[in-house]
Design an enzyme around this catalytic site. Structure first.
Site, PDB file in Angstrom:
ATOM      1  N   ASP A  24       0.792  -1.244  -0.133  1.00 55.94           N
ATOM      2  CA  ASP A  24       0.129  -0.077  -0.106  1.00 55.94           C
ATOM      3  C   ASP A  24       0.676   1.158   0.043  1.00 55.94           C
ATOM      4  O   ASP A  24       0.495   2.165   0.519  1.00 55.94           O
ATOM      5  CB  ASP A  24      -0.909   0.130   1.038  1.00 55.94           C
ATOM      6  CG  ASP A  24      -2.017  -1.106   1.373  1.00 55.94           C
ATOM      7  OD1 ASP A  24      -1.990  -1.917   0.107  1.00 55.94           O
ATOM      8  OD2 ASP A  24      -2.821  -1.258   2.171  1.00 55.94           O
ATOM      9  N   GLU A  72      -4.685  -0.893  -1.240  1.00 58.80           N
ATOM     10  CA  GLU A  72      -5.856  -0.940  -0.889  1.00 58.80           C
ATOM     11  C   GLU A  72      -6.877  -0.049  -1.745  1.00 58.80           C
ATOM     12  O   GLU A  72      -6.587   1.220  -1.812  1.00 58.80           O
ATOM     13  CB  GLU A  72      -6.009  -0.458   0.619  1.00 58.80           C
ATOM     14  CG  GLU A  72      -7.217  -0.499   1.430  1.00 58.80           C
ATOM     15  CD  GLU A  72      -7.115  -0.071   2.847  1.00 58.80           C
ATOM     16  OE1 GLU A  72      -8.249  -0.024   3.461  1.00 58.80           O
ATOM     17  OE2 GLU A  72      -6.066  -0.001   3.384  1.00 58.80           O
ATOM     18  N   LYS A 129      -6.585  -4.878  -3.159  1.00 57.84           N
ATOM     19  CA  LYS A 129      -7.385  -5.744  -1.822  1.00 57.84           C
ATOM     20  C   LYS A 129      -8.405  -4.589  -1.386  1.00 57.84           C
ATOM     21  O   LYS A 129      -8.170  -3.634  -1.569  1.00 57.84           O
ATOM     22  CB  LYS A 129      -6.411  -5.957  -1.055  1.00 57.84           C
ATOM     23  CG  LYS A 129      -5.431  -4.827  -0.320  1.00 57.84           C
ATOM     24  CD  LYS A 129      -4.474  -5.367   0.445  1.00 57.84           C
ATOM     25  CE  LYS A 129      -3.615  -4.221   1.139  1.00 57.84           C
ATOM     26  NZ  LYS A 129      -4.381  -3.586   2.215  1.00 57.84           N
ATOM     27  N   LYS A 132      -7.589  -4.661   4.732  1.00 64.21           N
ATOM     28  CA  LYS A 132      -6.441  -4.448   5.474  1.00 64.21           C
ATOM     29  C   LYS A 132      -5.415  -5.602   4.815  1.00 64.21           C
ATOM     30  O   LYS A 132      -4.098  -5.230   4.920  1.00 64.21           O
ATOM     31  CB  LYS A 132      -6.530  -4.343   6.850  1.00 64.21           C
ATOM     32  CG  LYS A 132      -7.682  -3.350   7.383  1.00 64.21           C
ATOM     33  CD  LYS A 132      -7.347  -1.912   6.618  1.00 64.21           C
ATOM     34  CE  LYS A 132      -8.355  -1.098   7.316  1.00 64.21           C
ATOM     35  NZ  LYS A 132      -8.444   0.430   6.469  1.00 64.21           N
ATOM     36  N   VAL A 157       3.089  -0.048   4.507  1.00 67.38           N
ATOM     37  CA  VAL A 157       2.312   0.932   5.383  1.00 67.38           C
ATOM     38  C   VAL A 157       0.903   0.505   5.435  1.00 67.38           C
ATOM     39  O   VAL A 157       0.483  -0.193   4.577  1.00 67.38           O
ATOM     40  CB  VAL A 157       2.267   2.290   4.947  1.00 67.38           C
ATOM     41  CG1 VAL A 157       3.933   3.020   4.741  1.00 67.38           C
ATOM     42  CG2 VAL A 157       1.776   2.700   3.849  1.00 67.38           C
ATOM     43  N   THR A 158       0.368   0.768   6.647  1.00 68.76           N
ATOM     44  CA  THR A 158       0.928   1.285   7.964  1.00 68.76           C
ATOM     45  C   THR A 158       1.422  -0.103   8.583  1.00 68.76           C
ATOM     46  O   THR A 158       0.775  -1.063   8.672  1.00 68.76           O
ATOM     47  CB  THR A 158       0.200   2.196   8.551  1.00 68.76           C
ATOM     48  OG1 THR A 158      -1.084   1.615   8.997  1.00 68.76           O
ATOM     49  CG2 THR A 158      -0.085   3.368   7.851  1.00 68.76           C
ATOM     50  N   CYS A 162      -2.289  -2.423   8.000  1.00 66.76           N
ATOM     51  CA  CYS A 162      -2.245  -3.432   6.728  1.00 66.76           C
ATOM     52  C   CYS A 162      -1.024  -4.365   6.812  1.00 66.76           C
ATOM     53  O   CYS A 162      -1.052  -5.695   6.375  1.00 66.76           O
ATOM     54  CB  CYS A 162      -2.445  -2.443   5.480  1.00 66.76           C
ATOM     55  SG  CYS A 162      -3.889  -1.750   5.196  1.00 66.76           S
ATOM     56  N   GLN A 202       7.910 -12.890  22.097  1.00 65.96           N
ATOM     57  CA  GLN A 202       7.639 -14.233  22.537  1.00 65.96           C
ATOM     58  C   GLN A 202       8.385 -15.401  21.573  1.00 65.96           C
ATOM     59  O   GLN A 202       7.809 -16.499  21.166  1.00 65.96           O
ATOM     60  CB  GLN A 202       6.514 -14.446  22.691  1.00 65.96           C
ATOM     61  CG  GLN A 202       5.564 -13.672  23.777  1.00 65.96           C
ATOM     62  CD  GLN A 202       4.111 -13.761  23.583  1.00 65.96           C
ATOM     63  OE1 GLN A 202       3.635 -14.934  24.060  1.00 65.96           O
ATOM     64  NE2 GLN A 202       3.195 -13.127  23.079  1.00 65.96           N
TER      65      GLN A 202
END
Length: 231
Positions: A24, A72, A129, A132, A157-158, A162, A202
């Site tokens: 995007d 997008e 698309k 997002k 971005v961002t 997305c 994690q």
């Protein structure tokens, strides 16, 4: 196979099965006067991404990597834009309204397209698309499957919207994702920091993060015969 310095640990990339995904990088989001700015955002935060991403894109082209750009946006009649998205908040302009670069986030309008510095070239994929994430209601997954892709270098971005959505979707589908830390951007510096931390937390719950300089150096060292991009 190349080894990339990354967080939370180094990762080996099989370049024959790795795609560069550029999410995007559109005029409506990045240019002054565009949709992003009408929402009260500082587009300068996103423009920081452009120089390092240009260098990474050039290196990926030279290495002959699969490259996928996303945009997008929506059909002119907005039939693919749900009310929950169209009517959220109280922005000064909404999707489909006239903007500085044509109707906002409408396919075919000037503002919907990718900025000149990162414009796709022949042979690169462009995925339009409505949401997002890059997988929803698109042929993105098929493009990856058809090209034997198992690993993604995720940029664009961002970071918290997305990029995160696509990375999480890809992770659930079994792809190993490296989010390129200086080639993703947010209008909000705190979201940028936390968004990157969340990817690698994690033990790499959604993937890895790495700097473009480390990836470019590894691509150059691989000495793979590639495709030189047109200037």
């Amino acid at each position: 196979m190349v080894s990339i310095t990354a967080q939370p640990a180094p990762i080996d990339l099989d370049l024959d099965h790795t795609a560069l995904v550029i999410i995007d990088m559109q005029r409506d989001f990045l240019l002054p006067g565009g949709f992003g700015e009408t929402l009260g955002n500082d587009v300068g935060q996103l423009q920081k991404v452009v120089p390092p991403l240009m260098e990474l894109l050039a290196a990926a082209r030279a290495a002959g990597m699969v490259i996928v750009h996303t945009r997008e946006g929506h059909l002119p009649d907005l039939s693919d834009c749900p009310p929950a998205k169209l009517h959220r908040g109280a922005p000064s302009k909404r999707i489909g309204d006239p903007g500085a670069f044509g109707r906002i986030l409408i396919r075919g309008e000037y503002g919907h397209d990718i900025i000149d510095e990162l414009a796709p070239i022949e042979g690169e994929h462009v995925v339009d698309k409505p949401g997002k994430g890059a997988f929803y209601a698109t042929d993105f997954g098929k493009i990856l499957s058809d090209n034997g892709i198992t690993q993604l270098l995720v940029t664009g971005v961002t970071t918290e919207v997305c990029v995160h959505t696509t990375t999480r979707e890809a992770n659930d589908r079994g792809y190993e994702c490296v989010v390129v830390s200086d080639c993703v951007g947010s209008y909000f510096p705190e979201f940028q920091r936390v968004g990157l931390d969340m990817i690698a937390a994690q033990g790499g719950i959604f993937g890895w993060t790495a700097a473009s300089t480390d990836i470019i150096a590894a691509l150059a060292a691989s000495e793979r015969p590639g495709i030189v991009a047109a200037s």
